[in-house]
Design a protein around this motif. Structure first.
Motif, PDB file in Angstrom:
ATOM      1  N   UNK A   1       0.845  -1.196   0.000  1.00 57.76           N
ATOM      2  CA  UNK A   1       0.000   0.000   0.000  1.00 57.76           C
ATOM      3  C   UNK A   1       0.877   1.242   0.000  1.00 57.76           C
ATOM      4  N   UNK A   5      -1.839   6.880  -0.725  1.00 54.96           N
ATOM      5  CA  UNK A   5      -3.221   6.462  -0.980  1.00 54.96           C
ATOM      6  C   UNK A   5      -3.934   5.963   0.274  1.00 54.96           C
ATOM      7  N   UNK A   6      -3.128   5.524   1.250  1.00 49.03           N
ATOM      8  CA  UNK A   6      -3.716   4.971   2.482  1.00 49.03           C
ATOM      9  C   UNK A   6      -4.420   6.066   3.277  1.00 49.03           C
ATOM     10  N   UNK A   7      -5.630   5.754   3.744  1.00 52.70           N
ATOM     11  CA  UNK A   7      -6.389   6.737   4.521  1.00 52.70           C
ATOM     12  C   UNK A   7      -6.055   6.555   6.003  1.00 52.70           C
ATOM     13  N   UNK A   9      -5.384   9.427   8.615  1.00 51.04           N
ATOM     14  CA  UNK A   9      -5.173  10.820   9.010  1.00 51.04           C
ATOM     15  C   UNK A   9      -4.576  10.924  10.413  1.00 51.04           C
ATOM     16  N   UNK A  33     -12.141   7.143  14.776  1.00 51.76           N
ATOM     17  CA  UNK A  33     -12.749   8.458  14.896  1.00 51.76           C
ATOM     18  C   UNK A  33     -14.058   8.291  15.656  1.00 51.76           C
ATOM     19  N   UNK A  41     -15.861   4.921  14.643  1.00 48.33           N
ATOM     20  CA  UNK A  41     -15.575   4.325  13.344  1.00 48.33           C
ATOM     21  C   UNK A  41     -14.145   3.811  13.382  1.00 48.33           C
ATOM     22  N   UNK A  42     -13.929   2.649  12.772  1.00 49.90           N
ATOM     23  CA  UNK A  42     -12.590   2.082  12.664  1.00 49.90           C
ATOM     24  C   UNK A  42     -12.086   2.360  11.255  1.00 49.90           C
ATOM     25  N   UNK A  43     -11.003   3.112  11.139  1.00 48.19           N
ATOM     26  CA  UNK A  43     -10.455   3.444   9.833  1.00 48.19           C
ATOM     27  C   UNK A  43      -9.574   2.287   9.332  1.00 48.19           C
ATOM     28  N   UNK A  44      -9.035   2.399   8.109  1.00 50.82           N
ATOM     29  CA  UNK A  44      -8.388   1.224   7.486  1.00 50.82           C
ATOM     30  C   UNK A  44      -7.328   0.521   8.345  1.00 50.82           C
ATOM     31  N   UNK A  47      -9.065  -1.417  11.006  1.00 49.23           N
ATOM     32  CA  UNK A  47      -9.770  -2.551  10.404  1.00 49.23           C
ATOM     33  C   UNK A  47      -8.814  -3.714  10.167  1.00 49.23           C
ATOM     34  N   UNK A  51      -9.150  -7.338  11.865  1.00 53.01           N
ATOM     35  CA  UNK A  51      -9.278  -8.532  11.023  1.00 53.01           C
ATOM     36  C   UNK A  51      -8.259  -9.594  11.435  1.00 53.01           C
TER      37      UNK A  51
ATOM     38  N   UNK B  67     -10.793   1.112   0.434  1.00 52.19           N
ATOM     39  CA  UNK B  67     -10.191   0.664   1.690  1.00 52.19           C
ATOM     40  C   UNK B  67     -11.290   0.330   2.688  1.00 52.19           C
ATOM     41  N   UNK B  68     -11.112  -0.806   3.358  1.00 52.02           N
ATOM     42  CA  UNK B  68     -12.171  -1.254   4.259  1.00 52.02           C
ATOM     43  C   UNK B  68     -12.102  -0.531   5.603  1.00 52.02           C
ATOM     44  N   UNK B  69     -13.249  -0.145   6.078  1.00 54.46           N
ATOM     45  CA  UNK B  69     -13.381   0.453   7.400  1.00 54.46           C
ATOM     46  C   UNK B  69     -14.595  -0.189   8.094  1.00 54.46           C
ATOM     47  N   UNK B  70     -14.851   0.189   9.331  1.00 55.39           N
ATOM     48  CA  UNK B  70     -16.069  -0.257  10.009  1.00 55.39           C
ATOM     49  C   UNK B  70     -16.706   0.981  10.630  1.00 55.39           C
ATOM     50  N   UNK B  72     -20.123   2.932  12.600  1.00 51.71           N
ATOM     51  CA  UNK B  72     -21.103   2.528  13.616  1.00 51.71           C
ATOM     52  C   UNK B  72     -22.458   2.160  13.023  1.00 51.71           C
TER      53      UNK B  72
END
Lengths: 567, 567
Positions: A1, A5-7, A9, A33, A41-44, A47, A51, B67-70, B72
């Motif tokens: 990656x 490009x990776x999100x 922040x 966030x 929310x779980x960002x990439x 995640x 996983x 890109x995968x996130x989760x 709420x």
């Protein structure tokens, strides 16, 4: 990656709202966030960590013979009424109505649903054992959600349930889960301890907590280095031998003036008597009845042991104003002598003599107070917190103490739910019996936070390799230099080909910024391609958990990394 | 997996509640169990199918750069108020309050949350495009949940959102998703069509639906074999050429008696005039105004096209009793001649002459009615459903029709949400612009049901190999015969070693029962070990999708299966 490009922040500032390290770092490193209090929310990057944890959990559950299912989050009230928990659960359960005004709960746990499923389709001992698990969001409407993923309102759990035809079979299922849980935390490369724990509201008998060790963990654990004993302090038994008994002759009880001396320490200093010769007396309301608790002055009350010992559901500290009004003294001057309510004394109080306690009169204490002579408790019970240096209840060694974060909890439930929900099966003799259940939980999102609490430094997270979002980050110092970028890209492709998870920081940023970000997000290995080393055909290799970096030949770096990962 | 251990409670009876095949088979084959209306538990076999679908979806999303996130499930009201959808969504949204009386929704979709996340952390065109996706439960409080997983209240979706700096970039993101979706359904081995669709409540401009073809699908699709045109009938445009125009001389309008002849077919038979020479006249209430619609008698009204054409939000059929009371006639005798309300005519009505319509007087119709002479519509618009045999709007070929199930839907949203939520970025010129969004959904649990609607026979499910819960089932006819069981176990181990997913039916049941269960749960390949063939060192091999079985040498069967799977 590619980092461009990776999100992810990242933030330079420590967010105000974050009190503990894992919460701070998860926000700063761009892993989570907040959407609402206790809801994230779980960002990439998060995640990916989740996983990996889930994959390990799934493999170990499958190996233990559990089968994965997916149960509803939105659960009908009727099931919860059947088990009796609709009314018991209180404000912690999120509740809602559908358009037809029917009631539902957001599942805080799934005993009800899974028992209904198994009851409907399992009729004979021949179809047992059944072990079912799921990985899913759970809901708990905490009064004060805090500590980021540690105490959220929406969180990810693995929950597993076993159904057996007798208690021997439950022992086998329980043992399988116990071993699976050990494997899971070993494979995550976390330092942990399995401890005996109180079973709390969920009920049942034997149970164990899996604690990830961390200095700021909210649980205290005592353990023995000689035998394998380890327990949550909530549960840990205090044992005594003859050596613990101090024998002194009873002296005459005397009232002394202690103006404005209310706390144990104040009284101890004022009278120049050590705290372990003081009595700590506390007034509680236990299921509506005012009671007094006495402990040695240097000890902490263990409310859970107290509740279990006196079989009490609701325990609250008494209201000081009311006590003052009705009994005429402040909390700081209460003592068991002449007190007209039930007194419960910790065992240890019976082993010391000539103690100091409040005189039930503001400004005065009594000295040379002795249990038996001056007051008689209703019960003498084990109600203090164990501490480091106590005797191990299973061998004679001294206990040690540490802190941890509860990430897993396994329970023998027995027939608690199969009875209330009438889940039965036909046994070998054709008799209808209640199923024997166990339940087994892992906090998945909590494990991610716990891993950070155990593994970080002043620069950021230090992910254990098995759950790191990526294994390696490649940092070309200056992406505008073709020679650096070419080597970086070539290593990137070679590592990817080996199945190694790698980020290349191709952003046009200063090297310092890239190093900071790499450290913050906690990638275990960093390969830096800079002008100096490149001249010698070398790259800089740094493990996140070591201070020093080393120079490695370009042609050796891929092998070196592969070897570390294979180990 | 041993069948004796696998939790797949099959049912002999077709459950009453299940109206459609996929619902019946998912229940009968032990894949799902109902917890409440429209809310299901997925048992182990269903979980395996869902995981395979999710794996394919994840791979294709990742390949497309998402890109995968989760995010709420429980979402705060404030976000939905910002977008304006808190009030718009109505009863379909599950709502709840927390213990502090704050309002939340159970996410039916995630535009609000994801826009807030991206807005908070993406500030420049340099950080775009951003494509984020998740796979998660979604909630919709349907009035009448039905058809099992087809129209549930809790269901699993993949939702993806793209954020671009201009419309050209959106086109690229959209195209990537379009291709990814095609790959996904190809890899699932499902027959499907991509169709143009109405954008409905979610808004936006261009959009496509991915339809799994199935005879009982709820959607009708028209498509062209010559060009690539395909559209949901809700959206499909009707095009005409000169050939469609029938030219007759206007005859004299005449009132005829048609006692008790109300429906199109009744009138057609009674007067011996074909239905395509009749006018179908319907009364509707459009945003509060009574209007009339006329179509050729053999056509169906397309309410969506009507609503879009006349720019109407709420369209309901008029109340017949009220019409009878106020206007004096029944629905069966309404016609456009002399009607004092707006009349909207389908284009086709302008291409035919001398038609029959109701006389606005019970018991009478008019014959030889002609538009222009006898009535003048407010608008002549395309408001009928396309049908097989219509002209393709893009080439001159004739359209064909089929039925399908919507399993995916991709949208260009543009700035609908970035404007309402004020999500902006700085462009190349330092100007603040609204982000350009797209959204892309896949019904994961719905895809599982759709796969069954397309692939079943009278004995049960026929899983496409790529999403089958297991590839192979081995059936020893009699598990008490050691020779059969030994061969079965040996094949079982060999197949497992090759990474093939295999069930061995080791249950002490009659062969017939085992075959029935194997067919019902739809395992693609069955290997039967029976006494006869075993004497010749052969096993019976049957593909679920073929009628006949074949005898295969024991030493060849593993290779044969491996080859089929590798293909």
């Amino acid at each position: 990656m590619k980092a461009s490009e990776l999100f992810y922040p990242t933030l330079r500032e420590v967010p105000n709202e974050a009190e503990i390290i894992s919460h701070q770092l998860l926000l700063r490193a761009g892993f989570i966030r907040k959407a609402s209090a206790g809801i994230y929310s779980y960002l990439p990057l998060a995640n990916r960590v989740l996983k990996k944890i889930m994959d390990i959990v799934r493999e170990e559950m499958d190996n233990a013979g559990a089968q994965e299912i997916i149960m509803p989050i939105v659960q009908p009230k009727e099931l919860w009424e059947k088990s009796g928990r609709w009314s018991v659960y209180g404000d912690e359960m999120f509740r809602l109505k559908d358009r037809h005004e029917r009631d539902f709960a957001l599942g805080p746990t799934h005993e009800e649903i899974v028992t209904a499923i198994v009851d409907a389709d399992v009729h004979s001992y021949r179809d047992m054992p059944v072990m079912l698990y799921q990985i899913q969001n759970k809901y708990r409407d905490e009064i004060r959600p805090r500590f980021g993923l540690m105490r959220g309102r929406e969180f990810i759990m693995k929950d597993c349930y076993s159904f057996d035809n007798d208690y021997d079979a439950l022992d086998i299922s329980y043992k399988k889960m116990y071993e699976a849980y050990k494997n899971i935390y070993e494979r995550m490369n976390l330092k942990f301890r399995v401890v005996e724990a109180d079973s709390g509201a969920i009920g049942g008998s034997e149970n164990h907590e899996f604690m990830v060790l961390a200095d700021n963990g909210e649980s205290v654990i005592v353990y023995c280095d000689e035998c394998n004993y380890a327990a949550n302090i909530e549960k840990a038994e205090c044992k005594y031998s003859e050596d613990n008994i101090i024998k002194e002759e009873f002296l005459d009880i005397t009232k002394v003036s202690t103006p404005e001396q209310k706390s144990i320490n104040e009284v101890s200093n004022y009278l120049n008597i050590p705290t372990n010769k003081l009595l700590k007396t506390m007034l509680y309301v236990a299921d509506g009845e005012l009671i007094a608790i006495v402990l040695r002055g240097d000890r902490e009350l263990n409310e859970i042991k107290l509740k279990n010992s006196i079989n009490c559901n609701h325990l609250d500290i008494a209201d000081e104003n009311r006590v003052k009004e009705e009994m005429g003294f402040s909390f700081g001057y209460v003592g068991p002598v002449g007190l007209d309510i039930k007194v419960y004394a910790d065992i240890e109080v019976s082993m010391v003599q000539n103690l100091v306690c409040g005189a039930n009169e503001d400004g005065f204490h009594l000295i040379n107070v002795n249990m038996g002579r001056d007051f008689t408790p209703e019960h003498i019970i084990d109600i203090r917190n164990a501490v480091e240096g106590d005797k191990c209840p299973e061998c004679s060694n001294l206990l040690q103490a540490t802190r941890g974060i509860e990430v897993g909890h396994i329970f023998k439930l027995g027939t608690k739910y199969s009875e209330s929900m009438n889940a039965t099966f036909l046994d070998q003799n054709g008799t209808n019996n209640h199923m024997i259940m166990g339940c087994y939980g892992i906090g998945v999102s909590r494990s991610m936070a716990a891993a950070i609490e155990q593994n970080y430094d002043e620069n950021g997270i230090i992910w254990p390799l098995p759950i790191a979002p990526y294994h390696v980050i490649i940092v070309p110092v200056n992406v505008k230099k073709d020679d650096q970028l070419d080597v970086a890209m070539s290593l990137y492709e070679q590592l990817k080909e080996k199945g190694i998870e790698v980020i290349i920081d191709d952003r046009d940023e200063r090297a310092g910024v890239k190093f900071k970000d790499a450290d913050l997000i906690g990638i275990p290995m960093r390969v830096t391609i800079g002008p100096k080393s490149l001249k010698e055909n070398k790259v800089e290799f740094k493990k996140r958990w070591e201070k020093e970096s080393e120079l490695i030949d370009i042609y050796e770096i891929v092998n070196k990394i592969t070897n570390i990962i294979d180990k």
